[in-house]
Design a protein around this motif. Structure first.
Motif, short mmCIF file in Angstrom:
data_model
loop_
_atom_site.label_atom_id
_atom_site.label_comp_id
_atom_site.label_asym_id
_atom_site.label_seq_id
_atom_site.Cartn_x
_atom_site.Cartn_y
_atom_site.Cartn_z
N UNK A 1 -34.99 40.69 -41.43
CA UNK A 1 -36.43 40.62 -41.67
C UNK A 1 -37.21 40.30 -40.41
N UNK A 2 -36.69 39.41 -39.58
CA UNK A 2 -37.36 39.08 -38.32
C UNK A 2 -37.33 40.30 -37.39
N UNK A 3 -36.19 40.98 -37.32
CA UNK A 3 -36.12 42.21 -36.52
C UNK A 3 -37.13 43.24 -37.01
N UNK A 4 -37.27 43.34 -38.32
CA UNK A 4 -38.23 44.28 -38.90
C UNK A 4 -39.65 43.92 -38.45
N UNK A 5 -39.97 42.65 -38.45
CA UNK A 5 -41.31 42.22 -38.01
C UNK A 5 -41.49 42.50 -36.52
N UNK A 6 -40.49 42.16 -35.73
CA UNK A 6 -40.59 42.36 -34.28
C UNK A 6 -40.71 43.83 -33.91
N UNK A 7 -39.94 44.68 -34.57
CA UNK A 7 -39.91 46.11 -34.25
C UNK A 7 -40.96 46.93 -35.00
N UNK A 8 -41.52 46.37 -36.07
CA UNK A 8 -42.52 47.10 -36.85
C UNK A 8 -41.92 48.11 -37.81
N UNK A 9 -40.66 47.92 -38.18
CA UNK A 9 -40.01 48.85 -39.11
C UNK A 9 -40.65 48.74 -40.49
N UNK B 1 -44.69 34.35 -37.66
CA UNK B 1 -44.23 35.31 -36.66
C UNK B 1 -45.17 36.52 -36.60
N UNK B 2 -45.53 37.05 -37.76
CA UNK B 2 -46.42 38.21 -37.78
C UNK B 2 -47.80 37.85 -37.24
N UNK B 3 -48.24 36.62 -37.45
CA UNK B 3 -49.54 36.19 -36.94
C UNK B 3 -49.55 36.07 -35.42
N UNK B 4 -48.40 35.75 -34.86
CA UNK B 4 -48.35 35.51 -33.41
C UNK B 4 -48.05 36.77 -32.60
N UNK C 1 -49.59 43.03 -35.36
CA UNK C 1 -48.96 42.82 -36.66
C UNK C 1 -49.97 42.14 -37.58
N UNK C 2 -49.96 42.54 -38.82
CA UNK C 2 -50.83 41.96 -39.83
C UNK C 2 -49.99 41.01 -40.68
N UNK C 3 -50.36 39.74 -40.75
CA UNK C 3 -49.56 38.79 -41.53
C UNK C 3 -49.43 39.17 -43.00
N UNK D 1 -49.35 42.28 -44.22
CA UNK D 1 -48.49 43.46 -44.36
C UNK D 1 -47.10 43.19 -43.80
N UNK D 2 -47.05 42.62 -42.61
CA UNK D 2 -45.77 42.42 -41.94
C UNK D 2 -45.13 41.06 -42.19
N UNK D 3 -45.93 40.06 -42.56
CA UNK D 3 -45.42 38.70 -42.67
C UNK D 3 -44.61 38.43 -43.92
N UNK D 4 -44.84 39.20 -44.94
CA UNK D 4 -44.11 38.99 -46.19
C UNK D 4 -42.98 40.00 -46.30
#
Length: 158
Positions: free
Chosen positions: A65-73, A123-126, A130-132, A134-137
């Motif tokens: 999940x963290x990789x997904x947030x970092x990469x935008x998958x 993580x998504x906020x920082x 990234x939109x918290x 959309x990407x944070x959950x």
């Protein structure tokens, strides 16, 4: 970051009261069903193995999940592939473990959910772009999905 994500997922899941209760009950049922010996040692070993399997899978799920947030998958492809794998594994797993596997995904609750949600949204906020919302959950979706896969694999191996 990934090491912290794994440690957070693993540590919070091992401490989950619901998982402790479910794994102890599953060990009793496995002993009554003749899948394992009916000794205290065998039941404790089975319960610990199940508990650590779920904890490892949640740790791995949080890393994904963290990789997904970092990469935008996109999350929907990853979740869809995961559930396809669950359906395929259900056809091959021992039927005695399927119910436990499906229930193991919901044992991530009291301790895991607030901490993992905070990790994803923070993580998504920082990260710029990234939109918290959309990407944070979605980390909890991974944390509910991977235990099903890993517990069915555990049942196939044991």
């Amino acid at each position: 970051m990934l090491t912290f994500a794994f440690a957070l997922g693993f540590g919070t899941t091992v401490a989950e009261p619901a998982l402790i209760a479910v794994s102890a009950e599953a060990a009793k049922v496995a002993a009554e069903g003749g899948m394992i010996l009916a000794s205290d040692e065998a039941m404790a070993s089975y319960a610990s193995g199940l508990r650590y399997t779920v904890a490892f899978s949640v740790g791995l799920a949080i890393v994904l999940g963290v990789l997904r947030i970092l990469k935008g998958w996109p999350i929907h492809y990853m979740i869809a592939m995961g559930y396809v794998l669950v359906v395929i594994m259900t056809a091959f797993a021992p039927r005695e473990i399927i119910g436990i596997a499906y229930d193991s995904g919901v044992t991530t609750s009291t301790i895991t959910v607030p901490l993992v949600t905070a990790l994803g949204v923070g993580l998504a906020s920082s990260i710029e772009g990234r939109n918290p919302m959309i990407d944070g959950f979605g980390l909890i979706a991974f944390a509910s999905l991977t235990p099903m896969i890993f517990v069915m694999a555990y049942g196939m191996v044991i």
